[in-house]
Design an enzyme around this catalytic site. Structure first.
Site, mmCIF file in Angstrom:
data_model
loop_
_atom_site.group_PDB
_atom_site.id
_atom_site.type_symbol
_atom_site.label_atom_id
_atom_site.label_comp_id
_atom_site.label_asym_id
_atom_site.label_seq_id
_atom_site.Cartn_x
_atom_site.Cartn_y
_atom_site.Cartn_z
ATOM 1 N N ASP A 7 25.320 40.439 40.457
ATOM 2 C CA ASP A 7 26.380 40.991 41.307
ATOM 3 C C ASP A 7 27.284 41.898 40.483
ATOM 4 O OD1 ASP A 7 27.967 40.637 44.012
ATOM 5 O OD2 ASP A 7 29.452 40.520 42.401
ATOM 6 N N TYR A 18 33.833 47.408 38.837
ATOM 7 C CA TYR A 18 33.759 46.583 37.618
ATOM 8 C C TYR A 18 33.536 47.435 36.362
ATOM 9 C CZ TYR A 18 33.078 42.730 40.963
ATOM 10 O OH TYR A 18 33.202 41.837 42.000
ATOM 11 N N LYS A 38 28.910 47.466 44.990
ATOM 12 C CA LYS A 38 29.918 47.542 46.070
ATOM 13 C C LYS A 38 30.674 48.863 46.041
ATOM 14 C CE LYS A 38 30.691 42.622 45.137
ATOM 15 N NZ LYS A 38 30.699 42.526 43.669
ATOM 16 N N HIS A 94 33.517 46.863 49.451
ATOM 17 C CA HIS A 94 34.166 45.874 48.573
ATOM 18 C C HIS A 94 35.367 45.194 49.246
ATOM 19 C CE1 HIS A 94 34.645 44.990 44.012
ATOM 20 N NE2 HIS A 94 35.050 43.956 44.723
HETATM 21 N N1 LIG Z 1 34.010 40.770 46.282
HETATM 22 C C1 LIG Z 1 35.115 40.525 45.606
HETATM 23 O O1 LIG Z 1 36.217 40.995 45.942
HETATM 24 C C2 LIG Z 1 35.039 39.660 44.373
HETATM 25 C C3 LIG Z 1 36.221 39.150 43.805
HETATM 26 C C4 LIG Z 1 36.104 38.314 42.700
HETATM 27 C C5 LIG Z 1 34.851 38.018 42.181
HETATM 28 N N2 LIG Z 1 33.718 38.563 42.728
HETATM 29 C C6 LIG Z 1 32.363 38.295 42.163
HETATM 30 O O2 LIG Z 1 32.196 36.905 42.001
HETATM 31 C C7 LIG Z 1 31.905 36.600 40.639
HETATM 32 C C8 LIG Z 1 32.430 35.221 40.277
HETATM 33 O O3 LIG Z 1 33.832 35.140 40.480
HETATM 34 P P1 LIG Z 1 34.903 35.192 39.270
HETATM 35 O O4 LIG Z 1 34.355 35.931 38.124
HETATM 36 O O5 LIG Z 1 36.171 35.643 39.903
HETATM 37 O O6 LIG Z 1 35.135 33.679 38.907
HETATM 38 P P2 LIG Z 1 34.287 32.350 38.596
HETATM 39 O O7 LIG Z 1 32.832 32.653 38.484
HETATM 40 O O8 LIG Z 1 34.753 31.349 39.570
HETATM 41 O O9 LIG Z 1 34.889 31.922 37.208
HETATM 42 C C9 LIG Z 1 34.689 32.621 36.031
HETATM 43 C C10 LIG Z 1 35.513 31.891 34.975
HETATM 44 O O10 LIG Z 1 35.042 30.562 34.839
HETATM 45 C C11 LIG Z 1 34.609 30.334 33.500
HETATM 46 N N3 LIG Z 1 33.398 29.511 33.574
HETATM 47 C C12 LIG Z 1 32.116 29.916 33.802
HETATM 48 N N4 LIG Z 1 31.269 28.885 33.818
HETATM 49 C C13 LIG Z 1 32.016 27.779 33.614
HETATM 50 C C14 LIG Z 1 31.695 26.390 33.513
HETATM 51 N N5 LIG Z 1 30.434 25.951 33.640
HETATM 52 N N6 LIG Z 1 32.710 25.525 33.295
HETATM 53 C C15 LIG Z 1 33.977 25.958 33.177
HETATM 54 N N7 LIG Z 1 34.348 27.254 33.258
HETATM 55 C C16 LIG Z 1 33.367 28.169 33.471
HETATM 56 C C17 LIG Z 1 34.367 31.704 32.920
HETATM 57 O O11 LIG Z 1 34.614 31.705 31.528
HETATM 58 P P3 LIG Z 1 33.721 32.495 30.440
HETATM 59 O O12 LIG Z 1 33.263 33.799 31.056
HETATM 60 O O13 LIG Z 1 34.686 32.677 29.329
HETATM 61 O O14 LIG Z 1 32.573 31.595 30.106
HETATM 62 C C18 LIG Z 1 35.422 32.538 33.629
HETATM 63 O O15 LIG Z 1 36.685 32.388 33.017
HETATM 64 C C19 LIG Z 1 32.577 37.768 39.896
HETATM 65 O O16 LIG Z 1 32.158 37.858 38.554
HETATM 66 C C20 LIG Z 1 32.173 38.917 40.767
HETATM 67 O O17 LIG Z 1 30.821 39.269 40.530
HETATM 68 C C21 LIG Z 1 33.800 39.356 43.839
#
Ligand SMILES: NC(=O)c1ccc[n+]([C@@H]2O[C@H](COP(=O)([O-])OP(=O)(O)OC[C@H]3O[C@@H](n4cnc5c(N)ncnc54)[C@H](OP(=O)(O)O)[C@@H]3O)[C@@H](O)[C@H]2O)c1
Length: 262
Positions: free
Chosen positions: A47, A52, A77, A108
């Protein structure tokens, strides 16, 4: 796509892996390394987004992985500030990703001017019809905003990507997507979770896995797409290792209850 991972069907013959790899804030060499590690760990769905700023690194990692394009599912997106420049934007994404199509292209965020939503959606559909995207959808849309698109064009977004996790679980929102044939894709599964919650910890211990793995498996057992992000190799691997256990109906209900609407 020949996969031993669970997938969900989108419109047409497109199948979307329920587990994907999130790349927001994974930029530059760290982004490249993370995507390469993810592909090595078994993720086949990545994704990304124009916003990004890492499509080039994602494309480079995919090329380096040696995997066949048809075995991968790539989402990008359209940012809200590209209204009126949709075709140019996807062409730039495809060039950066070094591919001739993405599997899913999403709006997005809803455009800031509500009058723009339908023209933008028509541009998304045109890009799909021109084979630049196999499926098109939206992100951060409410059900009523989705209904507006359907009413105007008789075309249903294949996916709505929204914030989702056990603590945000809402049975009615999930059902509203299902009723319309829109696949629910959750983002920020960890940022919106309390991984020390006693319910998650108890269930994790029962399966000898981590609470983070329970959160991911809960999405998959609900047939909700989930896209955890990490730049840490151990976590990248652990987050992909969620197919060796499954949750009981009672455990699913206990986790649903964390959202308060179950
Ligand atoms: N459409 C939208 O508007 C939108 C908005 C937000 C996100 N997204 C998409 O969704 C994806 C995921 O959401 P996100 O990046 O916001 O947050 P997330 O995946 O919920 O959390 C990422 C965070 O959690 C940590 N982490 C990863 N695996 C872990 C584990 N097993 N245990 C504990 N902590 C862990 C990561 O740290 P480290 O990286 O330091 O390991 C990072 O700080 C994004 O990367 C993006 O592709 C889309």
């Amino acid at each position: 796509m020949d996969l031993d991972q669970p997938t969900v069907p989108l419109t047409g013959d497109v199948r979307m892996p329920l587990l994907g790899f999130g790349t927001w804030q994974a930029t530059g060499n760290a982004g490249y390394d993370a995507v390469l590690a993810a592909l090595d760990a078994g993720y086949r769905h990545i994704d990304t987004a124009t916003m990004y700023g890492n499509e080039k690194e994602v494309g480079r990692a995919i090329a380096e992985s040696g995997l066949r394009r048809e075995d991968l599912f790539i989402t990008t997106k359209l940012p809200p500030d590209r209204v009126g420049r949709e075709r140019q934007t996807i062409e730039a994404s495809l060039a950066a990703l070094d591919t001739d199509h993405v599997d899913l292209w999403l709006i997005h965020w809803p455009p800031s001017s509500p009058g723009d939503s339908i023209p933008v959606w028509r541009e998304m559909l045109a890009a799909r019809d021109a084979n630049l995207a196999r499926a098109v959808g939206v992100s951060n849309y409410s059900i009523s905003q989705i209904d507006e698109l359907i009413q105007a064009t008789e075309e249903t977004p294949a996916v709505n990507q929204i914030r989702w996790s056990p603590s945000l679980y809402d049975r009615q929102v999930h059902a509203a997507h299902r009723d319309r044939g829109v696949v629910l894709e959750g983002y920020s599964p960890f940022k919106t979770s309390d991984l020390s919650d006693p319910v998650l910890v108890r269930i994790a211990q029962a399966h000898d896995v981590s609470p983070a793995q329970v959160v991911l498996r809960w999405h998959i057992d609900h047939e909700i797409v989930v896209i955890p992000k990490s730049v840490t190799p151990d976590r990248i691997r652990a987050n992909a290792d969620v197919f060796r256990f499954s949750l009981t109906a009672e455990e699913m209900r206990d986790i649903d209850a964390l959202g308060g609407s179950a």
